[in-house]
Design an enzyme around this catalytic site. Structure first.
Site, short mmCIF file in Angstrom:
data_model
loop_
_atom_site.label_atom_id
_atom_site.label_comp_id
_atom_site.label_asym_id
_atom_site.label_seq_id
_atom_site.Cartn_x
_atom_site.Cartn_y
_atom_site.Cartn_z
N GLY A 283 2.49 -11.31 8.13
CA GLY A 283 3.46 -10.45 8.32
C GLY A 283 3.52 -9.36 9.31
O GLY A 283 4.09 -9.45 10.45
N ARG A 320 6.81 4.60 5.58
CA ARG A 320 5.17 4.56 5.50
C ARG A 320 4.45 6.03 5.46
O ARG A 320 3.56 5.98 4.77
CB ARG A 320 4.62 3.59 6.69
CG ARG A 320 5.05 2.13 6.61
CD ARG A 320 4.38 1.24 7.50
NE ARG A 320 3.02 1.28 7.37
CZ ARG A 320 1.85 1.88 8.17
NH1 ARG A 320 2.32 2.61 9.09
NH2 ARG A 320 0.91 1.77 7.71
N TYR A 324 2.51 6.22 2.13
CA TYR A 324 1.17 5.86 2.32
C TYR A 324 0.14 6.85 3.05
O TYR A 324 -0.98 6.70 3.51
CB TYR A 324 0.93 4.51 3.22
CG TYR A 324 1.67 3.34 2.51
CD1 TYR A 324 1.38 2.81 1.32
CD2 TYR A 324 2.60 2.60 3.36
CE1 TYR A 324 1.97 1.70 0.91
CE2 TYR A 324 3.11 1.58 2.89
CZ TYR A 324 3.03 0.99 1.68
OH TYR A 324 3.65 0.15 1.15
N CYS A 350 15.93 16.06 2.40
CA CYS A 350 15.58 17.12 1.51
C CYS A 350 14.55 16.84 0.55
O CYS A 350 14.45 16.91 -0.56
CB CYS A 350 16.72 17.45 0.69
SG CYS A 350 16.70 19.16 -0.31
N GLU A 351 13.35 16.63 1.21
CA GLU A 351 12.09 16.43 0.53
C GLU A 351 10.77 16.84 1.50
O GLU A 351 10.81 16.62 2.76
CB GLU A 351 11.74 14.81 0.38
CG GLU A 351 12.55 14.25 -0.45
CD GLU A 351 12.50 14.53 -1.86
OE1 GLU A 351 11.41 15.04 -2.22
OE2 GLU A 351 13.37 14.16 -2.84
N TYR A 378 7.63 -3.01 8.19
CA TYR A 378 7.70 -1.98 6.90
C TYR A 378 8.54 -0.67 7.30
O TYR A 378 8.44 0.46 7.03
CB TYR A 378 6.56 -1.85 6.39
CG TYR A 378 5.88 -2.99 6.03
CD1 TYR A 378 6.33 -3.73 4.69
CD2 TYR A 378 4.86 -3.51 6.54
CE1 TYR A 378 5.80 -4.95 4.26
CE2 TYR A 378 4.05 -4.72 6.13
CZ TYR A 378 4.66 -5.61 4.99
OH TYR A 378 4.10 -6.55 4.54
#
Length: 424
Positions: A283, A320, A324, A350-351, A378
């Site tokens: 993939g 990602r 991760y 907002c994070e 991804y």
């Protein structure tokens, strides 16, 4: 300048280009955030597998969870690839893109009865079964439909792929597959159940794997099982070694696909199994380095301890880094002269976890455009509408020419399926 990823990514003076197209010009023409992919890079990646597989019975199944965009699937279908799917939605995408259901393997730990029925009706090549419970249900569904389901058991070989815990799939503590020490009994049960025909064996040990050794360890455990299963009189036509080959994001040096395949085939031959068909499910290694995410600098926000470069792409576009803690190279689409202070490249969501890169030396000004490299896998496949943000557009470069293959979402798209309450 050496850039990670595709050989089609290079600078022409100050201008960053993918497959001969100026990324700055593409960002200006199509807007940002924007995913851009090189079809030639994808086909080169397929060719790397095919070189080593030439003359051997094989099926290369693109693991479409990496990037399910229809034009990407079309590219691989026209190249003769099969597909590894984990949902009926993915199967429908394969068919919409012109893929062949007879080249589809259906993986995943949670297949529903409705999904099994539909896949049987369409005629997928085989089901990679991941538990005895699934085996029993598939038998009942196939029998009720008057069909025979081709099955391959996904075995968990308990091999450490040496990758991030979230993308490790071959250890005892992972949810995937049938435990190695239970596999023989499960094959006996599969052979006895109505509506099923055992056809192969499968494993997948993880993603972003940068060593050959884990593959060889898993293959040896698979071949041990093949020999034990066939001693019971149960024939296995194919061996599926999964996917997971890593790509270059930073300083990784994963083996080339043809190098990996060559070593796998040598081990298969040495153990007397060269007559079997080999299935692989790549993939990320087919699409990851073929794509970039383009974003515009909105604001520069120097601080006492951190400098923030605020851009218009965010974690909803590229998950990602947040999920991760993944490192992905970030390059200006058009290089500037002058000082390059360190910036945390962050988005508008907002994070506090909304970042694309930390401590990056960049000479940038508001209005400049940046490219997040190795974003073909991804990226869009994990994108969301968090904070009611429309998903990005996608461009595929075909024979050196850009094609818009996904329009940018509009607000109307976001609320299409919603309904307001009636007036009070």
């Amino acid at each position: 300048m050496s850039l990670p990823g595709s050989p089609y990514l290079a600078r022409a003076g100050a201008d960053l280009q993918l497959d001969g197209c100026s990324l700055d010009e593409l960002a200006a023409a199509y807007g940002t955030p924007l995913f851009v992919y090189s079809q030639r890079a994808m086909l080169d990646a397929v060719a790397s597998y095919r070189r080593a597989l030439a003359g051997r019975p094989h099926l290369l199944c693109y693991a479409m969870k990496a990037n399910p965009s229809l034009a990407v699937l079309q590219t691989f279908a026209r190249a003769g690839c099969g597909f590894d799917i984990v949902s009926i939605g993915e199967l429908q995408r394969v068919l919409a893109a012109g893929g062949d259901a007879a080249k589809v393997v259906f993986s995943g730990v949670g297949k529903t009865r409705a999904e099994m029925q539909h896949a049987l009706q369409i005629g997928v090549r085989c089901f990679n079964v991941e538990s005895q419970g699934e085996l029993e249900v598939l038998s009942r569904v196939a029998t009720a439909a008057g069909r025979t389901a081709q099955v391959s058991l996904r075995v968990n070989p308990d091999v450490d792929a040496g990758t991030h815990p979230y993308i490790s799939t071959g250890l005892k503590g992972n949810k995937f597959g049938i435990a190695h020490d239970q596999a023989l009994d499960t094959y006996r049960r599969a052979a006895a159940l109505p509506g099923l025909q055992v056809t192969g064996i499968d494993c997948h040990i993880g993603s972003q794997i940068t060593q050959v050794a884990p593959y060889l360890d898993a293959l040896d455990r698979l071949l041990d099982l093949v020999e034990a299963v066939e001693a019971e009189g149960i024939a296995l036509h194919h061996v599926d070694v999964g996917g997971g080959l890593g790509i270059q994001y930073a300083g990784e040096a994963p083996p080339q696909a043809d190098e990996l395949v060559t070593q796998l085939l040598q081990r298969i031959d040495a153990r007397g199994h060269g007559h079997r068909e080999l299935l692989m499910e790549p993939g990320r290694s087919l699409v990851g380095n073929a794509g970039v995410l383009l974003t515009e600098v909105l604001y520069l926000k120097p601080g006492a301890t951190k400098n923030f470069c605020v851009v218009d792409a965010a974690m909803n576009d590229l998950m990602r880094p947040a999920m991760y803690q993944a490192w992905m190279a970030i390059e200006p689409c058009r290089q500037r002269e002058g000082p390059a202070p360190e910036w945390d490249v962050v988005g508008p969501v907002c994070e506090s976890g909304d970042w694309l890169g930390r401590e990056r030396a960049l000479a940038v000004q508001p209005g400049d455009r940046l490219a997040v490299l190795s974003a073909g896998a991804y990226g869009m496949s994990m994108a969301s509408n968090y904070n009611s943000r429309p998903r990005a557009a996608e461009v595929l470069i075909v024979d050196g020419r850009p094609m818009l293959v996904r329009e940018r979402e509009r607000f109307e798209d976001l609320i299409l399926r919603e309904r307001l309450m009636p007036p009070p």
